[in-house]
Design a protein around this motif. Structure first.
Motif, PDB file in Angstrom:
ATOM      1  N   LEU A 229       0.830  -1.213   0.000  1.00  0.00           N
ATOM      2  CA  LEU A 229       0.000   0.000   0.000  1.00  0.00           C
ATOM      3  C   LEU A 229       0.859   1.255   0.000  1.00  0.00           C
ATOM      4  CD1 LEU A 229      -2.783  -0.792   2.660  1.00  0.00           C
ATOM      5  CD2 LEU A 229      -2.788  -1.261   0.212  1.00  0.00           C
ATOM      6  N   THR A 230       0.325   2.287  -0.595  1.00  0.00           N
ATOM      7  CA  THR A 230       1.018   3.571  -0.551  1.00  0.00           C
ATOM      8  C   THR A 230       0.906   4.137   0.863  1.00  0.00           C
ATOM      9  OG1 THR A 230      -0.994   4.767  -1.092  1.00  0.00           O
ATOM     10  CG2 THR A 230       0.397   4.108  -2.954  1.00  0.00           C
ATOM     11  N   ILE A 231       1.703   5.139   1.125  1.00  0.00           N
ATOM     12  CA  ILE A 231       1.617   5.830   2.415  1.00  0.00           C
ATOM     13  C   ILE A 231       0.198   6.398   2.572  1.00  0.00           C
ATOM     14  CG2 ILE A 231       2.388   7.933   3.620  1.00  0.00           C
ATOM     15  CD1 ILE A 231       4.414   5.765   3.928  1.00  0.00           C
ATOM     16  N   GLU A 232      -0.332   6.948   1.479  1.00  0.00           N
ATOM     17  CA  GLU A 232      -1.656   7.563   1.559  1.00  0.00           C
ATOM     18  C   GLU A 232      -2.722   6.538   1.954  1.00  0.00           C
ATOM     19  OE1 GLU A 232      -2.741  10.021  -1.779  1.00  0.00           O
ATOM     20  OE2 GLU A 232      -4.865   9.683  -1.377  1.00  0.00           O
ATOM     21  N   GLU A 233      -2.657   5.355   1.329  1.00  0.00           N
ATOM     22  CA  GLU A 233      -3.647   4.321   1.662  1.00  0.00           C
ATOM     23  C   GLU A 233      -3.496   3.873   3.114  1.00  0.00           C
ATOM     24  OE1 GLU A 233      -4.081   2.225  -2.753  1.00  0.00           O
ATOM     25  OE2 GLU A 233      -2.303   1.844  -1.518  1.00  0.00           O
ATOM     26  N   SER A 234      -2.246   3.740   3.549  1.00  0.00           N
ATOM     27  CA  SER A 234      -2.023   3.280   4.926  1.00  0.00           C
ATOM     28  C   SER A 234      -2.466   4.336   5.942  1.00  0.00           C
ATOM     29  CB  SER A 234      -0.547   2.930   5.130  1.00  0.00           C
ATOM     30  OG  SER A 234      -0.221   1.802   4.353  1.00  0.00           O
ATOM     31  N   LEU A 235      -2.243   5.609   5.612  1.00  0.00           N
ATOM     32  CA  LEU A 235      -2.662   6.656   6.560  1.00  0.00           C
ATOM     33  C   LEU A 235      -4.184   6.765   6.604  1.00  0.00           C
ATOM     34  CD1 LEU A 235       0.061   9.405   5.996  1.00  0.00           C
ATOM     35  CD2 LEU A 235      -0.104   7.716   7.822  1.00  0.00           C
ATOM     36  N   ASN A 236      -4.818   6.552   5.471  1.00  0.00           N
ATOM     37  CA  ASN A 236      -6.283   6.531   5.493  1.00  0.00           C
ATOM     38  C   ASN A 236      -6.800   5.389   6.356  1.00  0.00           C
ATOM     39  OD1 ASN A 236      -7.565   8.683   4.041  1.00  0.00           O
ATOM     40  ND2 ASN A 236      -6.499   7.923   2.228  1.00  0.00           N
ATOM     41  N   ALA A 237      -6.078   4.266   6.334  1.00  0.00           N
ATOM     42  CA  ALA A 237      -6.472   3.133   7.180  1.00  0.00           C
ATOM     43  C   ALA A 237      -6.394   3.541   8.659  1.00  0.00           C
ATOM     44  CB  ALA A 237      -5.565   1.936   6.903  1.00  0.00           C
ATOM     45  N   CYS A 238      -5.346   4.297   9.006  1.00  0.00           N
ATOM     46  CA  CYS A 238      -5.240   4.782  10.396  1.00  0.00           C
ATOM     47  C   CYS A 238      -6.390   5.722  10.739  1.00  0.00           C
ATOM     48  CB  CYS A 238      -3.913   5.503  10.621  1.00  0.00           C
ATOM     49  SG  CYS A 238      -2.512   4.410  10.644  1.00  0.00           S
ATOM     50  N   GLU A 239      -6.799   6.508   9.746  1.00  0.00           N
ATOM     51  CA  GLU A 239      -7.937   7.408   9.989  1.00  0.00           C
ATOM     52  C   GLU A 239      -9.199   6.612  10.328  1.00  0.00           C
ATOM     53  OE1 GLU A 239      -6.756  11.236  10.155  1.00  0.00           O
ATOM     54  OE2 GLU A 239      -8.879  10.989   9.719  1.00  0.00           O
ATOM     55  N   TYR A 240      -9.332   5.423   9.748  1.00  0.00           N
ATOM     56  CA  TYR A 240     -10.484   4.575  10.099  1.00  0.00           C
ATOM     57  C   TYR A 240     -10.497   4.299  11.594  1.00  0.00           C
ATOM     58  CZ  TYR A 240     -12.728   3.150   5.747  1.00  0.00           C
ATOM     59  OH  TYR A 240     -13.464   3.127   4.602  1.00  0.00           O
ATOM     60  N   ILE A 241      -9.299   3.997  12.131  1.00  0.00           N
ATOM     61  CA  ILE A 241      -9.211   3.689  13.569  1.00  0.00           C
ATOM     62  C   ILE A 241      -9.578   4.944  14.361  1.00  0.00           C
ATOM     63  CG2 ILE A 241      -7.649   2.942  15.432  1.00  0.00           C
ATOM     64  CD1 ILE A 241      -5.900   1.619  13.207  1.00  0.00           C
ATOM     65  N   ALA A 242      -8.945   6.055  13.993  1.00  0.00           N
ATOM     66  CA  ALA A 242      -9.150   7.300  14.740  1.00  0.00           C
ATOM     67  C   ALA A 242     -10.589   7.790  14.631  1.00  0.00           C
ATOM     68  CB  ALA A 242      -8.188   8.367  14.236  1.00  0.00           C
ATOM     69  N   SER A 243     -11.195   7.593  13.459  1.00  0.00           N
ATOM     70  CA  SER A 243     -12.540   8.140  13.265  1.00  0.00           C
ATOM     71  C   SER A 243     -13.560   7.431  14.151  1.00  0.00           C
ATOM     72  CB  SER A 243     -12.961   8.065  11.797  1.00  0.00           C
ATOM     73  OG  SER A 243     -13.135   6.709  11.450  1.00  0.00           O
ATOM     74  N   GLU A 244     -13.215   6.257  14.660  1.00  0.00           N
ATOM     75  CA  GLU A 244     -14.131   5.571  15.584  1.00  0.00           C
ATOM     76  C   GLU A 244     -13.863   5.977  17.029  1.00  0.00           C
ATOM     77  OE1 GLU A 244     -16.688   3.623  14.836  1.00  0.00           O
ATOM     78  OE2 GLU A 244     -16.319   3.773  12.686  1.00  0.00           O
ATOM     79  N   GLY A 245     -12.836   6.808  17.241  1.00  0.00           N
ATOM     80  CA  GLY A 245     -12.647   7.340  18.597  1.00  0.00           C
ATOM     81  C   GLY A 245     -11.322   7.012  19.246  1.00  0.00           C
ATOM     82  N   ASN A 246     -10.539   6.122  18.652  1.00  0.00           N
ATOM     83  CA  ASN A 246      -9.267   5.760  19.291  1.00  0.00           C
ATOM     84  C   ASN A 246      -8.103   6.400  18.527  1.00  0.00           C
ATOM     85  OD1 ASN A 246      -7.172   4.598  20.646  1.00  0.00           O
ATOM     86  ND2 ASN A 246      -7.767   2.464  20.240  1.00  0.00           N
ATOM     87  N   SER A 247      -7.512   7.431  19.111  1.00  0.00           N
ATOM     88  CA  SER A 247      -6.393   8.059  18.391  1.00  0.00           C
ATOM     89  C   SER A 247      -5.055   7.686  19.027  1.00  0.00           C
ATOM     90  CB  SER A 247      -6.580   9.570  18.292  1.00  0.00           C
ATOM     91  OG  SER A 247      -6.779  10.093  19.563  1.00  0.00           O
TER      92      SER A 247
END
Ligand code: PEP
Ligand code: MN
Length: 367
Positions: A229-247
């Motif tokens: 995955l590109t950095i962009e795809e991987s960072l978007n994946a992290c946003e999935y985690i954060a968007s549910e409340g866990n940063s």
């Protein structure tokens, strides 16, 4: 739109005022996020939905509001606001994970016998390490390879860690069941040891799993870059985690799959550590074990794997996830790339030395 509050502002009052301004039918959702910085914690109120009609000035004048920005950037929660240098980081179970220090998480690719893990924890304890890695659920290329001991080993693994005063163990999870098993084991053991949930490279776009580890907010997450995955795809994946409340997230580089990386297991991507740090506020970890994948020596006597540790740290990484085994020949998984406890003092000294060099380098006046 993101409304950032002044440090120490009354967030409940600000939320109430903003909700009043939005009214009942606005179709705009308000979500509150708290980011623990190294020095202060920052509360952000995110307005999500159709915010086109809203005026920033209506919120900017409210008591306790520091600034209001319209977000066009991709990484709404984890992205680094322009001009800021502080990383988010967090404290978990008495251990600080942020970019003001280097944390080494050393341990076995996979838990196998009690004797091996006891020897491993004893080595960590001898050197004062409070953080480890231990694979419990192993995602393997072949279904006939060792799959990990699973939940059966969690009670004694946590007890052993407690005896060695290891406070946090990174454990990879493959599905929601694993997360629940870890929660129960921690509660039942009640011995003061915590787990950092590791999302392995193979699950980097398993969005349901990402949302699940994001919904639970007790355990932090070590997210491994997707191998293709590109950095962009991987960072978007992290946003999935954060968007549910866990940063409470750490971004881990572990090399990318390419035959161009040979003879290393993956193409070492630590040159992109500064990219992740520029785009986000996440602490960055490097995993030299799965990047390099062997213990071959360079002519200077150091394994490529140790050189890779240095490459990551000099580029600004603040965490090292690295495989060790007290008896690599007997390891059920990845013994060929595992260091032994006798290597630990050298590794720690090497890490301290490169970190000092990094700190000296960033203190130099830049042209
Ligand atoms: C691991 O760290 O145990 C592992 C399997 O790594 P990755 O997901 O990066 O392959
Ligand atoms: Mn491994």
């Amino acid at each position: 739109m993101i409304i950032t509050l002044e440090p120490g502002a009354n967030a409940e009052q600000a939320v109430a005022r903003i909700e009043q301004i939005l009214g009942d039918e606005s179709g705009v959702e308000l979500r509150k996020y708290t980011f623990e910085g190294a020095a202060t914690s920052v509360v952000e109120l995110h307005l999500i939905g159709n915010t086109g009609e809203l005026r920033e000035s209506a919120f900017a004048v409210l008591r306790g509001v520091h600034k209001v920005v319209r977000v066009s950037k991709k990484y709404r929660l984890l992205g680094r606001p322009t001009g800021t240098t502080e990383s988010v980081g967090f404290e978990y179970n008495g251990v600080h994970f942020d970019d003001t220090r280097v944390t080494v998480m050393a341990g076995q690719c996979a838990v196998d016998t009690r004797e091996h893990t006891a020897a491993m924890f004893a080595a960590l304890s001898e050197h004062g390490l409070k953080t480890s890695r231990m694979g419990v659920y192993k995602p393997r290329t072949s279904p006939y390879d060792f799959q990990g001991l699973g939940k059966a080993c969690l009670p004694w693994l946590l007890e052993q860690a407690a005896e060695a005063d290891v406070r946090v163990i990174a454990v990879e999870v493959g599905d929601e069941r694993h997360v629940e098993e870890i929660h129960s084991a921690i509660n039942e053991a009640d011995c003061g040891v915590g787990v950092m949930l590791q999302i392995g490279t193979r699950n980097a776009q398993n969005f349901e799993l990402l949302k699940h580890v994001g919904r639970q907010q007790t355990l932090p997450v070590l997210f491994k870059r997707g191998m293709g995955l590109t950095i962009e795809e991987s960072l978007n994946a992290c946003e999935y985690i954060a968007s549910e409340g866990n940063s409470k997230i750490i971004f881990c580089m572990r090399g990318v799959k390419s035959s161009l990386g040979a003879p290393h297991r993956n193409f070492v991507d630590f040159g992109q550590v500064p990219v992740v740090r520029r785009l986000t506020r996440l602490p960055v970890c490097i995993d030299p074990s799965h990047s390099v994948g062997n213990l071959d020596l360079a002519p200077d006597g150091l394994p490529d794997l140790i050189h890779a540790v240095g490459q990551g740290l000099i580029a600004g990484a603040s965490m090292v996830l690295i495989e060790f085994h007290p008896d690599p020949v007997r390891a059920c998984c990845d013994g060929h790339q595992s260091l032994e406890p006798r290597h630990l003092p050298f590794l720690l000294e090497y890490v301290a030395c490169v970190r000092r060099a990094y700190e000296e380098v960033i203190a130099l006046p830049t042209p």
